[in-house]
Design a protein around this motif. Structure first.
Motif, PDB file in Angstrom:
ATOM      1  N   GLU A 221       0.848  -1.201   0.000  1.00 17.38           N
ATOM      2  CA  GLU A 221       0.000   0.000   0.000  1.00 17.38           C
ATOM      3  C   GLU A 221       0.880   1.245   0.000  1.00 17.38           C
ATOM      4  O   GLU A 221       1.574   1.523   0.971  1.00 17.38           O
ATOM      5  CB  GLU A 221      -0.926   0.006   1.223  1.00 17.38           C
ATOM      6  CG  GLU A 221      -1.903   1.178   1.247  1.00 17.38           C
ATOM      7  CD  GLU A 221      -2.865   1.120   2.436  1.00 17.38           C
ATOM      8  OE1 GLU A 221      -3.697   2.018   2.574  1.00 17.38           O
ATOM      9  OE2 GLU A 221      -2.753   0.162   3.250  1.00 17.38           O
ATOM     10  N   ASP A 256      -5.086   2.914  -2.093  1.00 18.04           N
ATOM     11  CA  ASP A 256      -5.946   3.603  -1.134  1.00 18.04           C
ATOM     12  C   ASP A 256      -6.212   4.971  -1.748  1.00 18.04           C
ATOM     13  O   ASP A 256      -5.292   5.742  -1.991  1.00 18.04           O
ATOM     14  CB  ASP A 256      -5.233   3.734   0.229  1.00 18.04           C
ATOM     15  CG  ASP A 256      -6.110   4.379   1.298  1.00 18.04           C
ATOM     16  OD1 ASP A 256      -6.191   3.831   2.412  1.00 18.04           O
ATOM     17  OD2 ASP A 256      -6.716   5.436   1.000  1.00 18.04           O
ATOM     18  N   HIS A 259      -4.440   8.310  -0.708  1.00 11.14           N
ATOM     19  CA  HIS A 259      -2.978   8.300  -0.545  1.00 11.14           C
ATOM     20  C   HIS A 259      -2.238   8.976  -1.702  1.00 11.14           C
ATOM     21  O   HIS A 259      -1.080   8.632  -1.991  1.00 11.14           O
ATOM     22  CB  HIS A 259      -2.480   6.852  -0.365  1.00 11.14           C
ATOM     23  CG  HIS A 259      -2.828   6.303   0.981  1.00 11.14           C
ATOM     24  ND1 HIS A 259      -2.359   5.097   1.433  1.00 11.14           N
ATOM     25  CD2 HIS A 259      -3.615   6.787   1.968  1.00 11.14           C
ATOM     26  CE1 HIS A 259      -2.808   4.870   2.655  1.00 11.14           C
ATOM     27  NE2 HIS A 259      -3.578   5.884   3.008  1.00 11.14           N
ATOM     28  N   HIS A 283      -8.438   0.306  -1.075  1.00 14.33           N
ATOM     29  CA  HIS A 283      -8.978   0.848   0.169  1.00 14.33           C
ATOM     30  C   HIS A 283      -9.804   2.035  -0.272  1.00 14.33           C
ATOM     31  O   HIS A 283      -9.273   3.083  -0.615  1.00 14.33           O
ATOM     32  CB  HIS A 283      -7.858   1.268   1.128  1.00 14.33           C
ATOM     33  CG  HIS A 283      -7.329   0.151   1.958  1.00 14.33           C
ATOM     34  ND1 HIS A 283      -6.309   0.341   2.869  1.00 14.33           N
ATOM     35  CD2 HIS A 283      -7.655  -1.159   2.030  1.00 14.33           C
ATOM     36  CE1 HIS A 283      -6.049  -0.808   3.479  1.00 14.33           C
ATOM     37  NE2 HIS A 283      -6.848  -1.725   2.990  1.00 14.33           N
ATOM     38  N   ASP A 329     -11.613   1.671   3.632  1.00 10.92           N
ATOM     39  CA  ASP A 329     -10.724   2.120   4.709  1.00 10.92           C
ATOM     40  C   ASP A 329     -11.084   3.569   5.002  1.00 10.92           C
ATOM     41  O   ASP A 329     -10.678   4.483   4.270  1.00 10.92           O
ATOM     42  CB  ASP A 329      -9.252   2.007   4.291  1.00 10.92           C
ATOM     43  CG  ASP A 329      -8.310   2.510   5.385  1.00 10.92           C
ATOM     44  OD1 ASP A 329      -7.086   2.559   5.138  1.00 10.92           O
ATOM     45  OD2 ASP A 329      -8.803   2.875   6.473  1.00 10.92           O
TER      46      ASP A 329
HETATM   47 MN    MN Z   1      -5.521   2.246   3.730  1.00 16.88          MN
END
Ligand code: MN
Ligand code: LRH
Length: 432
Positions: A221, A256, A259, A283, A329
């Protein structure tokens, strides 16, 4: 108790009885409109009923920031209570058949019992998340200056052992993947040797990959920044991809949504990772500035749709190695986490169905003809189609609630849990 008393099949049937007529009417109208474009709504309902996304165990408790966390009433105190809350989300929305655990936050003595508990609620376990970004009580060596990329081989060994332990826990829970996000990085220029840090990370990940069972994957990730604010060991998809290439077929890249730098074209990153057979999965969340972990589809629903547009295109092309894991997430700082996760799952279903509505032949024809507006308008036609009645019919047929948040509120489940689970006094800082 497999089904929360307050949310029984009868309770949901009573709730649906009042809404079924108007929902079916709206659905019939949508079905006719879609048929005019050659889209079979019934086939879409089947696809929606098969769609599933994993709930993060850390998402059913009230979240916080570095400034403060304001616990909500009836917050779950352990993973068994978290599973109960995940069961309510699945019971009502029928879109979240899996749970993604985080270790050590979800550590227990008896993992087969936890697996059994989840199974009684029709829940299975998705990817296990390791945690080498905090120092749990009693840990020998600190992760203050990193973990898998730390300059001290003993700290790296400790972090590797933790990830290997997570794999063992995951095997007991029935998971098939390990998600590795590390906070490693630096806050000052010069603080970290950027090449050596990456090499230490890759060597450490090799040992973790070697510990994976044959049918497991490891999800790398990436994240641009935070908690490190000058450099981050795995800051972007390019680094994640290059590392996954070096680590071999079991290593792939998890996206994600929060991010990335603002305005980064995430759907193109997704298309690239699909092309290079390295897309691990997602995510899902939403953001306006940084890693805000806001509810999916609550800030940039068009971006979420464009990501699913790439995923449906890949599915249609039977892209090699395409098996993305869909996980949420998020951090629910000001809402009831159960309500936010129900609605987030529905917004993911919405983007999925709208992407299925796209007339791919018409889109391709416009693209090949360089008809920019024609291509864009085909996507907008799908994105501006209100598929809510179809999603409601899919929930109804799957035994869920037509209006899951209204049903949840009518169930008084939260009030019941507030009585059962004594409130945690005071505010603390931190995400969980
Ligand atoms: Mn995450
Ligand atoms: C890091 C992250 C990671 C989790 C954590 C809770 O920002 O997205 O996936 O381990 O949040």
């Amino acid at each position: 108790m497999s089904t929360p008393i307050s949310i029984s099949a009868d309770f949901i049937a009573d709730h649906n009885a009042r809404l079924e007529g108007v929902t079916t009417e709206d659905y019939d109208g949508l079905r006719r409109a879609l048929a005019r474009h050659g889209t079979d709504a019934e086939a879409l309902v089947q696809k929606v009923m098969a769609f599933g996304v994993a709930i993060p165990t850390w998402g059913v408790g009230t979240g916080g920031t570095r400034f403060a966390r304001f616990p909500g009433p009836g917050d779950p105190r352990n993973v068994f209570e978290k599973i109960e809350d995940c069961a309510v989300i699945q019971r009502l929305a029928r879109a979240t058949p899996r749970v993604s655990p985080h270790i050590p936050w979800d550590m227990v003595d008896d993992y087969p019992a936890l697996r059994e508990k989840a199974a009684t609620h029709g829940l299975a376990f998705d990817a296990v998340n390791s945690n080498t970004f905090q120092d749990p009580p009693g840990q020998e060596l600190s992760y203050k200056f990193g973990s898998l990329s730390h300059t001290d081989a003993r700290v790296r060994a400790q972090a590797i052992a933790h990830n290997v332990e997570c794999i063992d826990i995951g095997r007991k829970l029935g998971s098939k993947a390990l998600t590795v996000w590390i906070a490693d990085g630096s806050n000052f220029a010069g603080q970290s040797n950027l090449i050596k840090a990456l090499d230490r990370y890759i060597d450490a990940m090799r040992e973790i990959v070697a510990a994976l069972p044959a049918d497991w994957r490891v999800f790398i990730e990436h994240k641009l920044y935070e908690p490190a604010f000058y450099s981050t060991a795995i800051p972007d998809w390019g680094t994640s991809f290059a590392v996954a290439q070096e680590l071999g077929r079991k290593a792939c890249c998890l996206v994600d949504l929060g991010h990335h730098a603002p305005n980064v074209n995430i759907e193109q990153i997704v298309a690239r990772l699909v092309r290079f057979k390295k897309l691990a999965g997602f995510h899902f969340n939403d953001s306006k500035y940084g890693d805000d972990d806001l509810d999916s589809g609550s800030v940039e629903p068009f971006r979420l749709f464009l990501i699913f547009n790439e995923l449906i295109d890949a599915e249609r092309r039977k892209a090699e190695g395409f098996a993305p894991a869909y996980m949420i997430d998020q951090s629910h700082n000001v809402t009831d986490p159960i309500e936010s996760l129900i609605q987030s799952a529905i917004e993911l279903q919405r983007a999925f169905v709208q992407a299925l509505i796209v007339d791919r032949a018409a889109l391709e024809a416009a693209q090949e003809a360089n008809d920019a507006l024609g291509a864009y308008l085909e996507l907008k036609r799908a994105f501006t189609t209100d598929v809510s009645p179809l999603l409601a019919v899919a929930r109804l047929r799957a035994g869920g609630a037509i209006a899951p948040i209204a049903a949840y509120r009518a169930s008084a489940y939260r009030a019941q849990k507030a009585k059962e689970r004594p409130a945690v006094s005071g505010t603390s800082a931190g995400i969980v």
